[in-house]
Design a protein around this motif. Sequence first.
Motif, PDB file in Angstrom:
ATOM      1  N   ILE A  84       0.857  -1.186   0.000  1.00 35.96           N
ATOM      2  CA  ILE A  84       0.000   0.000   0.000  1.00 35.96           C
ATOM      3  C   ILE A  84       0.890   1.232   0.000  1.00 35.96           C
ATOM      4  O   ILE A  84       1.822   1.335   0.804  1.00 35.96           O
ATOM      5  CB  ILE A  84      -0.918   0.040   1.238  1.00 35.96           C
ATOM      6  N   ARG A  85       0.626   2.155  -0.897  1.00 35.01           N
ATOM      7  CA  ARG A  85       1.446   3.370  -0.986  1.00 35.01           C
ATOM      8  C   ARG A  85       0.591   4.553  -1.416  1.00 35.01           C
ATOM      9  O   ARG A  85      -0.507   4.368  -1.974  1.00 35.01           O
ATOM     10  CB  ARG A  85       2.574   3.158  -1.992  1.00 35.01           C
ATOM     11  N   PRO A  86       1.074   5.785  -1.204  1.00 37.25           N
ATOM     12  CA  PRO A  86       0.365   6.954  -1.731  1.00 37.25           C
ATOM     13  C   PRO A  86       0.397   6.947  -3.255  1.00 37.25           C
ATOM     14  O   PRO A  86       1.363   6.459  -3.870  1.00 37.25           O
ATOM     15  CB  PRO A  86       1.170   8.145  -1.184  1.00 37.25           C
ATOM     16  N   ALA A  87      -0.646   7.480  -3.865  1.00 36.84           N
ATOM     17  CA  ALA A  87      -0.656   7.614  -5.320  1.00 36.84           C
ATOM     18  C   ALA A  87       0.403   8.613  -5.759  1.00 36.84           C
ATOM     19  O   ALA A  87       0.744   9.556  -5.026  1.00 36.84           O
ATOM     20  CB  ALA A  87      -2.035   8.048  -5.797  1.00 36.84           C
ATOM     21  N   ARG A  88       0.914   8.415  -6.972  1.00 33.69           N
ATOM     22  CA  ARG A  88       1.944   9.273  -7.541  1.00 33.69           C
ATOM     23  C   ARG A  88       1.447   9.865  -8.860  1.00 33.69           C
ATOM     24  O   ARG A  88       0.480   9.354  -9.447  1.00 33.69           O
ATOM     25  CB  ARG A  88       3.220   8.463  -7.778  1.00 33.69           C
TER      26      ARG A  88
END
Length: 217
Positions: free
Chosen positions: A9-13
Amino acid sequence: MAGRSRPAIRPARPEDASFIARNILSSQRGPFPRGWFDIALGWDEPQCLAFVECIAIAPTQSWWHITQFIVAEVEGEPAASLCALPAEGTEAAARAAIQEVATAIGLSATDLKAIFRRGAYGANCWVQGGEGDWLIEHVATLPEYRGRGLVQALIGHALAAGREAGFERASISFLIGNEAAERCYSKAGFSFAEEKRAPAFEAITGSPGFRRFARAI
């Protein structure tokens, strides 16, 4: 199998903008043929996707902006996403973002008015929750990655972020008739809060209206 149980899970780029745009359209449609952007813009899918992609990276940070999204990856590829943010001010920011992008691509004032007029059908059915809520919206998974628990993982991260930001209650809404969404949100601990229905809304979308679920965080 480990990748399925523990997605990254990661922040959108910025490079996720086209993926986010596709998921926004998918989440708005649910099981129905058209969603809000399809109806309000009145264009074919490629044009709608291009417009939403512009909104996803526009200077105005609405709830369609990449900065509000988190992404679940499977083997390094974006597979699911949602946005999570304070409910306060979302309507004004969304309107401003549409106006900004419409102006940037050369739409006239008349065109912009027509977009807002066509999109006004949802006003009588929209159930967003209180201004003090933590809002989770635009939840979608690419079809080939469904059934892997990605949305549950994303919601868990989103709730933790809301709790860390000082919120005590989260809201999530969906079209009545989207049974997959209802099951998913119930599994995540949400329960019925309210719903609104309107014959005119159903005539345009195929859904009777919106339903909102909520839970403490």
